[in-house]
Design an enzyme around this catalytic site. Sequence first.
Site, PDB file in Angstrom:
ATOM      1  N   GLU A   7      -2.730  -1.683   0.095  1.00 50.34           N
ATOM      2  CA  GLU A   7      -3.882  -2.454   0.143  1.00 50.34           C
ATOM      3  C   GLU A   7      -3.525  -4.059   0.163  1.00 50.34           C
ATOM      4  O   GLU A   7      -3.780  -4.832  -0.302  1.00 50.34           O
ATOM      5  CB  GLU A   7      -4.840  -2.235  -1.239  1.00 50.34           C
ATOM      6  CG  GLU A   7      -5.245  -0.812  -1.175  1.00 50.34           C
ATOM      7  CD  GLU A   7      -5.759  -0.593  -2.622  1.00 50.34           C
ATOM      8  OE1 GLU A   7      -5.841  -1.219  -3.425  1.00 50.34           O
ATOM      9  OE2 GLU A   7      -6.369   0.574  -2.564  1.00 50.34           O
ATOM     10  N   ASN A  54      -0.913   1.273   3.529  1.00 49.07           N
ATOM     11  CA  ASN A  54      -1.985   2.147   3.181  1.00 49.07           C
ATOM     12  C   ASN A  54      -3.314   1.129   2.668  1.00 49.07           C
ATOM     13  O   ASN A  54      -2.908   0.045   2.059  1.00 49.07           O
ATOM     14  CB  ASN A  54      -1.505   3.357   2.065  1.00 49.07           C
ATOM     15  CG  ASN A  54      -2.826   4.092   1.616  1.00 49.07           C
ATOM     16  OD1 ASN A  54      -3.301   4.787   2.524  1.00 49.07           O
ATOM     17  ND2 ASN A  54      -2.975   3.694   0.394  1.00 49.07           N
ATOM     18  N   HIS A  58     -12.226   6.234   1.102  1.00 53.67           N
ATOM     19  CA  HIS A  58     -13.151   6.339   0.122  1.00 53.67           C
ATOM     20  C   HIS A  58     -14.552   6.150   0.524  1.00 53.67           C
ATOM     21  O   HIS A  58     -15.084   5.099   0.669  1.00 53.67           O
ATOM     22  CB  HIS A  58     -12.735   5.641  -1.108  1.00 53.67           C
ATOM     23  CG  HIS A  58     -11.492   5.775  -1.829  1.00 53.67           C
ATOM     24  ND1 HIS A  58     -11.444   6.783  -2.539  1.00 53.67           N
ATOM     25  CD2 HIS A  58     -10.358   5.133  -1.777  1.00 53.67           C
ATOM     26  CE1 HIS A  58     -10.367   6.935  -2.777  1.00 53.67           C
ATOM     27  NE2 HIS A  58      -9.391   5.845  -2.396  1.00 53.67           N
ATOM     28  N   GLU A 106      -6.719   9.333   0.948  1.00 52.09           N
ATOM     29  CA  GLU A 106      -7.210   9.493  -0.582  1.00 52.09           C
ATOM     30  C   GLU A 106      -8.832   9.778  -0.298  1.00 52.09           C
ATOM     31  O   GLU A 106      -9.770   9.091  -0.711  1.00 52.09           O
ATOM     32  CB  GLU A 106      -7.370   8.031  -1.048  1.00 52.09           C
ATOM     33  CG  GLU A 106      -6.032   7.412  -1.391  1.00 52.09           C
ATOM     34  CD  GLU A 106      -5.833   6.182  -2.048  1.00 52.09           C
ATOM     35  OE1 GLU A 106      -6.816   5.650  -2.429  1.00 52.09           O
ATOM     36  OE2 GLU A 106      -4.790   5.585  -1.951  1.00 52.09           O
ATOM     37  N   ASP A 137     -12.606  11.074  -0.421  1.00 51.53           N
ATOM     38  CA  ASP A 137     -13.821  11.463  -1.127  1.00 51.53           C
ATOM     39  C   ASP A 137     -15.124  10.947  -0.755  1.00 51.53           C
ATOM     40  O   ASP A 137     -15.071   9.879   0.482  1.00 51.53           O
ATOM     41  CB  ASP A 137     -13.687  11.103  -2.715  1.00 51.53           C
ATOM     42  CG  ASP A 137     -13.280   9.851  -2.902  1.00 51.53           C
ATOM     43  OD1 ASP A 137     -13.564   8.626  -2.148  1.00 51.53           O
ATOM     44  OD2 ASP A 137     -12.435   9.426  -3.940  1.00 51.53           O
TER      45      ASP A 137
END
Length: 481
Positions: free
Chosen positions: A167, A208, A244, A272, A274
């Site tokens: 990040e 990432n 996300h 990641e 979702d």
Amino acid sequence: MAAQLRAALRRGRALAALAVAAAGGLLAAATLGSGPAGAAGGTLHDLAEAKGRYFGTALTQSNLSNSTLTAVAGAQFDMVTPGNEMKWDTTQPSATTFNFGPGDQIVSFAKAHSMRVRGHTLVWHSQLPSWVGSLPAAQVQAAMENHVATQATHYKGQVYSWDVVNEPFNEDGSLRTSAFYNAMGSGYIADALRTARAADPSAKLYLNDYNIEGVNAKSDAMYQLVSSLKSQGVPIDGVGLESHFIVGQIPSTMKANIQRFAALGLDVAVTELDDRMQVPASAANLAQQATDYATVIANCLAVSGCVGISQWGVGDADSWIPGAFGGYGAATMYDDNYQPKASYRSAVTALGGTAGSPSPSSSPSSSSSPSTPPTGSGCRVSTQINAWATGLTENVTVSNTGGSAVNGWSVKFTLPGGQTVTSAWNAAVSPAGGQVTATDLAYNAAIPAGGSTGFGFNANHTGNPAAATGFSLNGVACTVG
Ligand code: 9MR
């Protein structure tokens, strides 16, 4: 033979094994097995492996004692990302103490289930112990290199990849300030990558980030950064798209975005995944989530450089979403009882398998039963931080993106650990840390539809001056940006 194929694929010989399997007519066999909590028609990892990809999950140490969860994880997934156990606050809590016990437990679970490991993460502004933020600038580089070298050496040969820097960007594409950026400028990224490569030459090295799934200012900045790193010969192997998502909001440019990174010769991973929604979940949102999962998988399968997909967590019961976004949840392929949802079945289909019809036990559980979300609600938050060694000022702008005026508001959010509010303006703020509520002061109680209001506070911090997260307005989760 299907088991042998899986083992070979997991040892990283995906293409060779695939060729052997195809020649022997075994490919179909790889799609037939089904494990715990699977629809008929093959597990996620069998199907992904048959396409030369992996399908992973994230596990925390506490997850390992939940036998229902681990049965699904071990049966369905072939890659594990430790949820928290390889972050700096765990692995090097003080300058002279390294603690690899929790991370080692995740690696042991992975090995015992023939899964690979995505190491996460070596350098990140968050979950960073306060001693790093307190170092004089001149000592930060040595501390970072020591951390990266020691951790990557400990896990040498045991991880498939490292999220070397996590990040690094702000939403506008500028580099985020952090102890590392502040001390070393943008060069900290190349330095961390070189240090990781020297320590573990066989691990794939990734950057990432979130909100870089589609083409936008932030992903443009990532594209420029990795292009520049490659042209300078800095070791960089892949880009992780956290993914996300909010239900119904998969960026239409996601495939094109994956393609442009892959065209640089980089691997791309969905790291990641979702897809959150308001809870209780409506039937329409669960159906949309199924479409969304299929879209993400199709976007990855469409580009040969997209090497795999990891979901962040196993099921809705262990997902980070309800804790971070008040009123939201139901973000994964498994419900609160680890029964597969419609999104699991659509994932199987998108991977080329055959999804069975839903069993009675895979209908939505109590926390994800159909209901109608409140109408006219919606909000967006932007935060502005000015931090110094031990304190910070944070200003929060809350926009009412719903269709009707708000009369009386309370904004809930989570302060990073170590932050304590000392004063506030334009809102009453309490308690001073943790899960905090800011309430209107009567004169600013109304926020018209399409309008916004602002409040702010001063806080002390102990090394993590990051912005608050998990904002909700009157119980409705806010988007940030
Ligand atoms: O899942 C992690 C959660 O348990 C932690 O509380 C949180 C704290 O930062 O980090 C979560 O994982 C994050 C990941 O490391 C980086 N991308 C965002 C993930 C969700 O916050």
